[in-house]
Design a protein around this motif. Structure first.
Motif, mmCIF file in Angstrom:
data_model
loop_
_atom_site.group_PDB
_atom_site.id
_atom_site.type_symbol
_atom_site.label_atom_id
_atom_site.label_comp_id
_atom_site.label_asym_id
_atom_site.label_seq_id
_atom_site.Cartn_x
_atom_site.Cartn_y
_atom_site.Cartn_z
ATOM 1 N N PRO A 202 10.789 -5.175 -4.374
ATOM 2 C CA PRO A 202 10.035 -6.278 -4.101
ATOM 3 C C PRO A 202 8.642 -6.002 -4.198
ATOM 4 O O PRO A 202 7.715 -6.715 -4.616
ATOM 5 N N ILE A 203 8.014 -4.837 -3.956
ATOM 6 C CA ILE A 203 6.744 -4.368 -4.091
ATOM 7 C C ILE A 203 6.807 -3.048 -4.957
ATOM 8 O O ILE A 203 7.586 -2.029 -4.661
ATOM 9 N N PRO A 204 6.164 -2.857 -6.304
ATOM 10 C CA PRO A 204 5.925 -1.747 -7.060
ATOM 11 C C PRO A 204 5.274 -0.675 -6.040
ATOM 12 O O PRO A 204 4.312 -0.771 -5.612
ATOM 13 N N GLY A 205 5.739 0.630 -6.157
ATOM 14 C CA GLY A 205 5.282 1.529 -5.453
ATOM 15 C C GLY A 205 5.659 3.034 -5.737
ATOM 16 O O GLY A 205 6.942 3.264 -6.306
ATOM 17 N N GLY A 206 5.291 3.928 -5.163
ATOM 18 C CA GLY A 206 5.533 5.323 -5.358
ATOM 19 C C GLY A 206 4.898 6.230 -6.516
ATOM 20 O O GLY A 206 4.853 7.357 -6.509
ATOM 21 N N ALA A 207 4.055 5.466 -7.382
ATOM 22 C CA ALA A 207 3.430 6.002 -8.581
ATOM 23 C C ALA A 207 2.461 4.938 -8.937
ATOM 24 O O ALA A 207 2.150 3.801 -8.430
ATOM 25 N N SER A 386 -4.766 10.819 -4.874
ATOM 26 C CA SER A 386 -3.518 11.382 -4.435
ATOM 27 C C SER A 386 -3.282 10.469 -2.898
ATOM 28 O O SER A 386 -3.239 10.831 -1.914
ATOM 29 N N PRO A 387 -3.023 9.162 -3.423
ATOM 30 C CA PRO A 387 -2.775 8.114 -2.141
ATOM 31 C C PRO A 387 -1.880 8.279 -1.098
ATOM 32 O O PRO A 387 -1.650 7.470 -0.051
ATOM 33 N N LEU A 388 -0.688 9.198 -1.709
ATOM 34 C CA LEU A 388 0.566 9.508 -0.840
ATOM 35 C C LEU A 388 0.579 10.801 -0.114
ATOM 36 O O LEU A 388 1.654 11.442 0.345
ATOM 37 N N ALA A 389 -0.601 11.862 -0.523
ATOM 38 C CA ALA A 389 -0.562 13.141 -0.183
ATOM 39 C C ALA A 389 -1.260 13.382 1.230
ATOM 40 O O ALA A 389 -2.450 12.684 1.374
ATOM 41 N N GLY A 426 -5.022 3.214 5.364
ATOM 42 C CA GLY A 426 -6.397 3.155 4.948
ATOM 43 C C GLY A 426 -6.473 3.539 3.307
ATOM 44 O O GLY A 426 -7.114 3.114 2.606
ATOM 45 N N ARG A 427 -5.389 4.490 2.936
ATOM 46 C CA ARG A 427 -5.368 4.813 1.662
ATOM 47 C C ARG A 427 -4.731 3.605 0.916
ATOM 48 O O ARG A 427 -5.254 3.229 -0.243
ATOM 49 N N PHE A 428 -3.820 2.828 1.123
ATOM 50 C CA PHE A 428 -3.400 1.438 0.559
ATOM 51 C C PHE A 428 -4.418 0.658 0.611
ATOM 52 O O PHE A 428 -4.718 -0.085 -0.592
ATOM 53 N N GLU A 429 -5.355 0.228 1.445
ATOM 54 C CA GLU A 429 -6.444 -0.377 1.505
ATOM 55 C C GLU A 429 -7.487 -0.326 0.263
ATOM 56 O O GLU A 429 -7.839 -1.065 -0.421
ATOM 57 N N HIS A 443 -1.902 1.145 -6.156
ATOM 58 C CA HIS A 443 -0.779 0.675 -5.611
ATOM 59 C C HIS A 443 -1.033 -0.588 -4.603
ATOM 60 O O HIS A 443 -2.132 -0.956 -4.508
ATOM 61 N N GLU A 444 0.007 -1.395 -4.506
ATOM 62 C CA GLU A 444 -0.196 -2.550 -3.428
ATOM 63 C C GLU A 444 0.059 -2.192 -2.190
ATOM 64 O O GLU A 444 0.726 -0.939 -1.754
ATOM 65 N N MET A 445 -0.091 -2.950 -1.214
ATOM 66 C CA MET A 445 0.031 -2.688 0.270
ATOM 67 C C MET A 445 1.613 -2.807 0.497
ATOM 68 O O MET A 445 2.235 -3.985 -0.076
ATOM 69 N N ASP A 446 2.189 -1.762 1.263
ATOM 70 C CA ASP A 446 3.698 -2.091 1.349
ATOM 71 C C ASP A 446 3.844 -1.810 2.918
ATOM 72 O O ASP A 446 3.902 -0.853 3.414
ATOM 73 N N GLU A 447 3.831 -3.105 3.568
ATOM 74 C CA GLU A 447 4.105 -3.172 5.053
ATOM 75 C C GLU A 447 5.168 -2.540 5.478
ATOM 76 O O GLU A 447 5.164 -1.893 6.749
ATOM 77 N N ASP A 448 6.395 -2.882 4.847
ATOM 78 C CA ASP A 448 7.597 -2.260 5.500
ATOM 79 C C ASP A 448 7.592 -0.849 5.315
ATOM 80 O O ASP A 448 8.227 0.042 6.369
ATOM 81 N N TYR A 449 6.911 -0.114 4.333
ATOM 82 C CA TYR A 449 7.068 1.269 4.345
ATOM 83 C C TYR A 449 6.022 1.949 5.416
ATOM 84 O O TYR A 449 6.383 2.896 6.007
ATOM 85 N N LEU A 450 4.777 1.328 5.713
ATOM 86 C CA LEU A 450 4.100 1.518 6.933
ATOM 87 C C LEU A 450 4.853 1.558 7.976
ATOM 88 O O LEU A 450 4.713 2.396 8.862
ATOM 89 N N LEU A 451 5.648 0.498 8.171
ATOM 90 C CA LEU A 451 6.401 0.176 9.464
ATOM 91 C C LEU A 451 7.378 1.476 9.511
ATOM 92 O O LEU A 451 7.362 2.101 10.693
ATOM 93 N N ALA A 452 7.934 2.021 8.333
ATOM 94 C CA ALA A 452 9.034 3.089 8.512
ATOM 95 C C ALA A 452 8.060 4.396 9.051
ATOM 96 O O ALA A 452 8.422 4.932 9.814
ATOM 97 N N LEU A 453 6.885 4.425 8.492
ATOM 98 C CA LEU A 453 6.007 5.629 8.957
ATOM 99 C C LEU A 453 5.743 5.611 10.528
ATOM 100 O O LEU A 453 5.466 6.372 11.350
ATOM 101 N N GLU A 454 5.547 4.401 10.950
ATOM 102 C CA GLU A 454 5.137 4.309 12.354
ATOM 103 C C GLU A 454 6.202 4.350 13.234
ATOM 104 O O GLU A 454 6.058 4.935 14.475
#
Length: 503
Positions: A202-207, A386-389, A426-429, A443-454
């Motif tokens: 639903p949201i492209p991400g990871g690269a 490196s927005p995911l590192a 913050g990186r996503f923003e 990258h686009e904002m991925d709220e579901d992934y952020l929720l998983a990290l929380e």
């Protein structure tokens, strides 16, 4: 009428004649056949007299790739998936069906043959045909062996002909399969679990890449073909799987080159309670294992360059690599104005609004990257790139990330994963702002992934390895299209269909 069309007509007539004789030119199951490699290997050194004493009979099947007729007899070469063998036909040794098949036989046809193994006067191992079964009639002539199939575009569009005409191409893809099998075994032996994640997101991400867009009618929503499985694999780490991997197909709406195809294969694997140093150690072990298992050695040649996977691989920080290549003081590369001044001096000036990270990226990709014969780990990338590192504790403007380079190409990308949800937001923003400014790969904002990290992801290291580029390296191929069975090609106008119907 062209020569090929004339041959197509002649072969179509033969199909009709075979059926009129009660012989089906597109046969069915042919059981009990022996792979040709088994025969040629088992009797490679057996003398003619000893072979006669054994009086060996075999059933074989394969495609006729050469045919030399002389009167009521002929020699042919039959090829199957394992190898090839010479076959001798003589009319007076065949029954009526066999004679009819023999008379209608062309190069490219697929036959089942039963017969006796012997050696000819020239000492070539040969099967003397006693029974023939037609398995498939080829309506088109194959590319001539002495001319081969050399048109590059035609080879990619008609890969089936490429595989028939150029046996070395088939060996590349056999090695590709072997490489992937070694990877699977290596990781499963180290307790990694192979998983599957969605190919439509639903949201492209990871690269950082432009996605392909599709639409799901029932859900009434746009979806994006996967550009990377990373965010889903890290969700699994949150869920309690500590070691996972996926050999996956990714799709990126980008340019096509000798190292880029819109559809490509990646290995991604993630290990909880580890960091990027562990990944470098694991990567060295993985690559040396693959080379040893598939090539039988750690030193090999790629496009006239000598590659050596033995010993300890170099680890070179990103900014140090830039500093050394351009002879720029290292401390200047932490200051945007000083870096911009050096770029002007080098004739590499960018837009005044270009950030420090993007300037460093341009310097690295323009000058450093092509010189990295490797294998070398380029480490400690700027945070902006490196927005995911995870950040380095003692240098928060840098991340715990590495890319592995061999022959000037990135083969692997890995980092200590960012598991702080506040920092990740913050990186996503920042990425969203860059996207709004026109960077379509941000990258686009991925709220579901952020929720998983929380919910808490343990310290984790992850890595992606380009399978296609790895196969190119280990098979000494200069283009990604030579290691992808069906590379993406620009369509050509459709040719009129061949008139092969029975009249």
């Amino acid at each position: 009428m062209s020569e090929e069309n004339s041959q197509v007509t002649q072969r179509a007539n033969k199909v009709r004649a075979l059926r009129e004789a009660g012989i089906e030119p597109y046969g069915s199951r042919f059981e009990g056949k022996t792979p040709l490699f088994e025969i040629t290997t088992a009797y490679a050194e057996t003398p003619k007299e000893a072979l006669e004493e054994k009086n060996l009979s075999y059933r074989i099947a394969g495609r006729v790739i050469a045919l030399r007729r002389f009167g009521k007899a002929a020699f042919a070469h039959l090829r199957d998936a394992s190898g090839q063998l010479q076959v001798y036909f003589k009319k007076n040794l065949l029954d009526e069906t066999g004679v009819t098949i023999f008379e209608k036989l062309d190069i490219g046809d697929t036959l089942g043959i039963s017969g006796r193994l012997f050696r000819t006067k020239t000492d070539e191992l040969t099967l003397e045909a006693k029974e023939l079964t037609f398995l498939s009639k080829s309506l088109h002539p194959l590319p001539e062996k002495w001319h081969g199939l050399t048109d590059i575009a035609l080879r990619y569009r008609m890969r089936y002909l490429d595989l028939i005409a150029n046996p070395e191409v088939k060996r590349v893809f056999e090695r590709r399969s072997q490489i992937i099998n070694v990877i699977r075994q290596f990781l499963t032996e180290r307790h990694f679990l192979e998983v599957e994640t969605p190919m439509m997101h639903p949201i492209p991400g990871g690269a950082a890449a432009r996605p392909f867009i599709t639409h799901h009618n029932t859900l009434g929503m746009d979806l994006y073909l996967r550009i990377a499985p990373e965010l889903y694999l890290k969700r699994l780490i949150v869920g309690g799987f500590e070691r996972v991997f996926e050999i996956n197909r990714n799709f990126r709406n980008e340019g096509i080159s000798t190292i880029h195809n819109p559809e490509f294969t990646m290995l991604e694997f993630y290990m909880a309670y580890a960091d990027y140093n562990d990944m470098m150690d694991l990567t060295e072990s993985l690559f040396t294992t693959i080379a040893q298992e598939t090539l039988g050695k750690l030193q090999f040649e790629y496009q006239d360059q000598q590659i050596d996977f033995s010993g300890s691989w170099q680890r070179l920080p990103y900014t140090e690599a830039v500093s050394q290549h351009y002879d720029i003081p290292l401390h200047d590369l932490s200051d945007a104005e000083k870096t911009a001044t050096h770029m002007k001096r080098l004739g590499l000036a960018l837009d005044e609004k270009t950030s420090l990270g993007k300037m460093l990226e341009h310097l690295f990709e323009t000058g450093v990257e092509p010189t990295l014969a490797g294998p070398v780990f380029i480490t400690d990338f700027p945070t902006e790139l490196s927005p995911l590192a995870k950040r380095k504790p003692d240098a928060p403007h840098l991340t715990e990330r590495f890319e592995l380079y061999v022959v000037g190409r990135e083969i692997a990308n890995a980092f200590s994963e960012l598991n702080d949800p506040v920092d990740q937001r913050g990186r996503f923003e920042t990425q969203v702002a860059q996207r709004a400014s026109g960077d379509l790969e941000a990258h686009e904002m991925d709220e579901d992934y952020l929720l998983a990290l929380e919910y808490g992801m343990p310290p984790t290291a992850g890595e992606g390895i380009g399978i296609d580029r790895l196969v190119m390296l280990l098979c000494n191929q200069s283009s990604i299209r030579d290691v992808v069975l069906f590379p993406q090609m620009k369509p050509v106008p459709a040719a009129p269909a061949s008139k092969t119907e029975e009249s």
